[in-house]
Design a protein around this motif. Sequence first.
Motif, PDB file in Angstrom:
ATOM      1  N   THR A  80      57.280  44.241  48.272  1.00 21.14           N
ATOM      2  CA  THR A  80      55.890  43.895  48.576  1.00 21.14           C
ATOM      3  C   THR A  80      54.941  45.059  48.297  1.00 21.14           C
ATOM      4  O   THR A  80      53.776  45.018  48.704  1.00 21.14           O
ATOM      5  CB  THR A  80      55.738  43.453  50.049  1.00 21.14           C
ATOM      6  OG1 THR A  80      56.307  44.430  50.910  1.00 21.14           O
ATOM      7  CG2 THR A  80      56.414  42.118  50.279  1.00 21.14           C
ATOM      8  N   GLY A  81      55.438  46.082  47.620  1.00 17.72           N
ATOM      9  CA  GLY A  81      54.577  47.186  47.215  1.00 17.72           C
ATOM     10  C   GLY A  81      54.274  48.197  48.295  1.00 17.72           C
ATOM     11  O   GLY A  81      53.401  49.056  48.129  1.00 17.72           O
ATOM     12  N   PHE A 139      51.898  41.541  52.380  1.00 19.09           N
ATOM     13  CA  PHE A 139      51.404  42.566  51.467  1.00 19.09           C
ATOM     14  C   PHE A 139      50.563  43.610  52.199  1.00 19.09           C
ATOM     15  O   PHE A 139      49.998  43.337  53.260  1.00 19.09           O
ATOM     16  CB  PHE A 139      50.622  41.906  50.335  1.00 19.09           C
ATOM     17  CG  PHE A 139      51.484  41.041  49.469  1.00 19.09           C
ATOM     18  CD1 PHE A 139      52.357  41.605  48.552  1.00 19.09           C
ATOM     19  CD2 PHE A 139      51.470  39.651  49.594  1.00 19.09           C
ATOM     20  CE1 PHE A 139      53.189  40.818  47.765  1.00 19.09           C
ATOM     21  CE2 PHE A 139      52.297  38.853  48.817  1.00 19.09           C
ATOM     22  CZ  PHE A 139      53.159  39.443  47.897  1.00 19.09           C
ATOM     23  N   TRP A 143      46.193  45.717  49.089  1.00 15.95           N
ATOM     24  CA  TRP A 143      46.563  44.716  48.072  1.00 15.95           C
ATOM     25  C   TRP A 143      45.532  43.584  48.102  1.00 15.95           C
ATOM     26  O   TRP A 143      45.695  42.578  48.774  1.00 15.95           O
ATOM     27  CB  TRP A 143      47.964  44.197  48.384  1.00 15.95           C
ATOM     28  CG  TRP A 143      48.776  43.750  47.209  1.00 15.95           C
ATOM     29  CD1 TRP A 143      49.436  44.518  46.311  1.00 15.95           C
ATOM     30  CD2 TRP A 143      49.050  42.393  46.828  1.00 15.95           C
ATOM     31  NE1 TRP A 143      50.107  43.736  45.400  1.00 15.95           N
ATOM     32  CE2 TRP A 143      49.883  42.429  45.691  1.00 15.95           C
ATOM     33  CE3 TRP A 143      48.661  41.151  47.338  1.00 15.95           C
ATOM     34  CZ2 TRP A 143      50.347  41.284  45.057  1.00 15.95           C
ATOM     35  CZ3 TRP A 143      49.118  40.009  46.710  1.00 15.95           C
ATOM     36  CH2 TRP A 143      49.941  40.074  45.584  1.00 15.95           C
ATOM     37  N   ARG A 146      43.104  40.086  43.089  1.00 22.89           N
ATOM     38  CA  ARG A 146      43.005  40.492  41.689  1.00 22.89           C
ATOM     39  C   ARG A 146      43.903  39.584  40.872  1.00 22.89           C
ATOM     40  O   ARG A 146      44.852  39.002  41.391  1.00 22.89           O
ATOM     41  CB  ARG A 146      43.483  41.947  41.495  1.00 22.89           C
ATOM     42  CG  ARG A 146      42.569  42.982  42.066  1.00 22.89           C
ATOM     43  CD  ARG A 146      43.114  44.395  42.011  1.00 22.89           C
ATOM     44  NE  ARG A 146      44.230  44.615  41.092  1.00 22.89           N
ATOM     45  CZ  ARG A 146      44.894  45.761  41.026  1.00 22.89           C
ATOM     46  NH1 ARG A 146      44.568  46.773  41.810  1.00 22.89           N
ATOM     47  NH2 ARG A 146      45.891  45.901  40.192  1.00 22.89           N
ATOM     48  N   ASP A 148      46.132  40.339  38.568  1.00 20.54           N
ATOM     49  CA  ASP A 148      47.535  40.753  38.473  1.00 20.54           C
ATOM     50  C   ASP A 148      48.274  40.529  39.793  1.00 20.54           C
ATOM     51  O   ASP A 148      49.485  40.280  39.796  1.00 20.54           O
ATOM     52  CB  ASP A 148      47.663  42.204  38.003  1.00 20.54           C
ATOM     53  CG  ASP A 148      46.922  43.185  38.888  1.00 20.54           C
ATOM     54  OD1 ASP A 148      46.032  42.757  39.645  1.00 20.54           O
ATOM     55  OD2 ASP A 148      47.233  44.390  38.825  1.00 20.54           O
ATOM     56  N   ASN A 149      47.557  40.586  40.909  1.00 19.52           N
ATOM     57  CA  ASN A 149      48.203  40.294  42.186  1.00 19.52           C
ATOM     58  C   ASN A 149      48.503  38.807  42.320  1.00 19.52           C
ATOM     59  O   ASN A 149      49.546  38.417  42.866  1.00 19.52           O
ATOM     60  CB  ASN A 149      47.338  40.781  43.343  1.00 19.52           C
ATOM     61  CG  ASN A 149      47.352  42.295  43.484  1.00 19.52           C
ATOM     62  OD1 ASN A 149      48.212  42.961  42.904  1.00 19.52           O
ATOM     63  ND2 ASN A 149      46.415  42.843  44.231  1.00 19.52           N
ATOM     64  N   LYS A 150      47.608  37.965  41.822  1.00 22.60           N
ATOM     65  CA  LYS A 150      47.888  36.531  41.799  1.00 22.60           C
ATOM     66  C   LYS A 150      49.105  36.248  40.914  1.00 22.60           C
ATOM     67  O   LYS A 150      49.954  35.416  41.244  1.00 22.60           O
ATOM     68  CB  LYS A 150      46.679  35.753  41.277  1.00 22.60           C
ATOM     69  CG  LYS A 150      45.497  35.698  42.225  1.00 22.60           C
ATOM     70  CD  LYS A 150      44.388  34.861  41.587  1.00 22.60           C
ATOM     71  CE  LYS A 150      43.173  34.778  42.469  1.00 22.60           C
ATOM     72  NZ  LYS A 150      42.087  34.002  41.831  1.00 22.60           N
ATOM     73  N   TYR A 152      51.525  38.187  40.467  1.00 24.96           N
ATOM     74  CA  TYR A 152      52.734  38.606  41.176  1.00 24.96           C
ATOM     75  C   TYR A 152      53.177  37.549  42.177  1.00 24.96           C
ATOM     76  O   TYR A 152      54.385  37.350  42.375  1.00 24.96           O
ATOM     77  CB  TYR A 152      52.514  39.945  41.887  1.00 24.96           C
ATOM     78  CG  TYR A 152      53.798  40.483  42.478  1.00 24.96           C
ATOM     79  CD1 TYR A 152      54.858  40.871  41.660  1.00 24.96           C
ATOM     80  CD2 TYR A 152      53.980  40.570  43.856  1.00 24.96           C
ATOM     81  CE1 TYR A 152      56.049  41.337  42.189  1.00 24.96           C
ATOM     82  CE2 TYR A 152      55.171  41.040  44.403  1.00 24.96           C
ATOM     83  CZ  TYR A 152      56.203  41.420  43.559  1.00 24.96           C
ATOM     84  OH  TYR A 152      57.389  41.865  44.087  1.00 24.96           O
ATOM     85  N   PHE A 169      48.531  37.944  53.667  1.00 26.27           N
ATOM     86  CA  PHE A 169      47.638  38.981  53.157  1.00 26.27           C
ATOM     87  C   PHE A 169      47.122  39.834  54.305  1.00 26.27           C
ATOM     88  O   PHE A 169      46.909  39.350  55.412  1.00 26.27           O
ATOM     89  CB  PHE A 169      46.464  38.342  52.410  1.00 26.27           C
ATOM     90  CG  PHE A 169      46.889  37.440  51.274  1.00 26.27           C
ATOM     91  CD1 PHE A 169      47.530  37.966  50.167  1.00 26.27           C
ATOM     92  CD2 PHE A 169      46.664  36.072  51.327  1.00 26.27           C
ATOM     93  CE1 PHE A 169      47.942  37.139  49.119  1.00 26.27           C
ATOM     94  CE2 PHE A 169      47.066  35.240  50.295  1.00 26.27           C
ATOM     95  CZ  PHE A 169      47.704  35.770  49.185  1.00 26.27           C
ATOM     96  N   TRP A 174      40.630  38.554  50.064  1.00 25.84           N
ATOM     97  CA  TRP A 174      41.160  37.238  49.716  1.00 25.84           C
ATOM     98  C   TRP A 174      40.356  36.113  50.357  1.00 25.84           C
ATOM     99  O   TRP A 174      40.401  34.966  49.894  1.00 25.84           O
ATOM    100  CB  TRP A 174      42.619  37.126  50.152  1.00 25.84           C
ATOM    101  CG  TRP A 174      43.550  38.013  49.374  1.00 25.84           C
ATOM    102  CD1 TRP A 174      43.907  39.287  49.687  1.00 25.84           C
ATOM    103  CD2 TRP A 174      44.224  37.700  48.151  1.00 25.84           C
ATOM    104  NE1 TRP A 174      44.771  39.792  48.735  1.00 25.84           N
ATOM    105  CE2 TRP A 174      44.990  38.836  47.780  1.00 25.84           C
ATOM    106  CE3 TRP A 174      44.273  36.565  47.333  1.00 25.84           C
ATOM    107  CZ2 TRP A 174      45.779  38.869  46.640  1.00 25.84           C
ATOM    108  CZ3 TRP A 174      45.068  36.603  46.190  1.00 25.84           C
ATOM    109  CH2 TRP A 174      45.800  37.745  45.851  1.00 25.84           C
TER     110      TRP A 174
END
Length: 288
Positions: A80-81, A139, A143, A146, A148-150, A152, A169, A174
């Motif tokens: 999850t980063g 997350f 986070w 964005r 790129d997050n979508k 992911y 989130f 969001w």
Amino acid sequence: MGEIRVGTASWTDKTLLESGWYPQTANTPEKRLGYYAKQFPIVEVDATYYGPPAEQTTRLWAERTPDGFTFNIKAFSMLTGHPTKVSAIYKDLRPETDKKNVYPGDVPPQTYEEIWTRFLSALDPLVEAGKLGALLFQFPPWWGIRRDNKDYLREVAARCKPLRPVFEFRNASWFDGDNAEETLSFLRRHELPLVCVDMPQGHKSSVPPLMAATADLAVVRFHGHSDKWTSKDIHEKFGYRYSEKELREWAPKLRALADEAQQTHVLMNNCAGDYAQRNATQLIELLD
């Protein structure tokens, strides 16, 4: 109305064991899990965020609980980063570094892929027993919304298929303004379940208590309203007991959410002492 399952985010917390919630006869890990499973139909395993589970452990969980019991599993921090302790990574996959914590970009791509594979494979005993519910992907506060997050989120769903990831989130972007409808539309379009939360407001990690089902599975997590939300002491952070009045106000909201989904999981994450267990019991009575 779809089925509602109510439980807690822990059954082994130290302060819970000290609270007296368990009877004296529940004096082993096996007996405690068995006792818990007689009180609630579902539990969330948060320990898997701090270190991936072993298949032997998940097999014991499956063996020690009755048919129909459900385990929701929190995804390992690397997935999850979040910063992940090097010592938490599988021993043979640990990177050679002086850092105490690493991120996905700090490990070779093949190592990252192997972590994914082992994490999911360790859940096989729960899958075979029909006891795996959802995989919780929570997350970090940085986070935000964005493209790129979508992407992911869709990648996670593809990696986990046919298992069910659900998404929590901790970044308000969001749900800011028009972003809320954009987020909900995106999740519904791809049948990705949103984790609805009740939590303290006014912090960097705060998101609003938006109740919405974006797939056939809905999940709600109650974090409490501790005035020490930023504390590094986890029991201060989650040390909040909901009043009966608060829970009574939540009951119709949860029923309305369950009208939108086939199954709704409600987890009390105010894990300090026996607060979560007491509140979960109250909520079950109110919903019944």
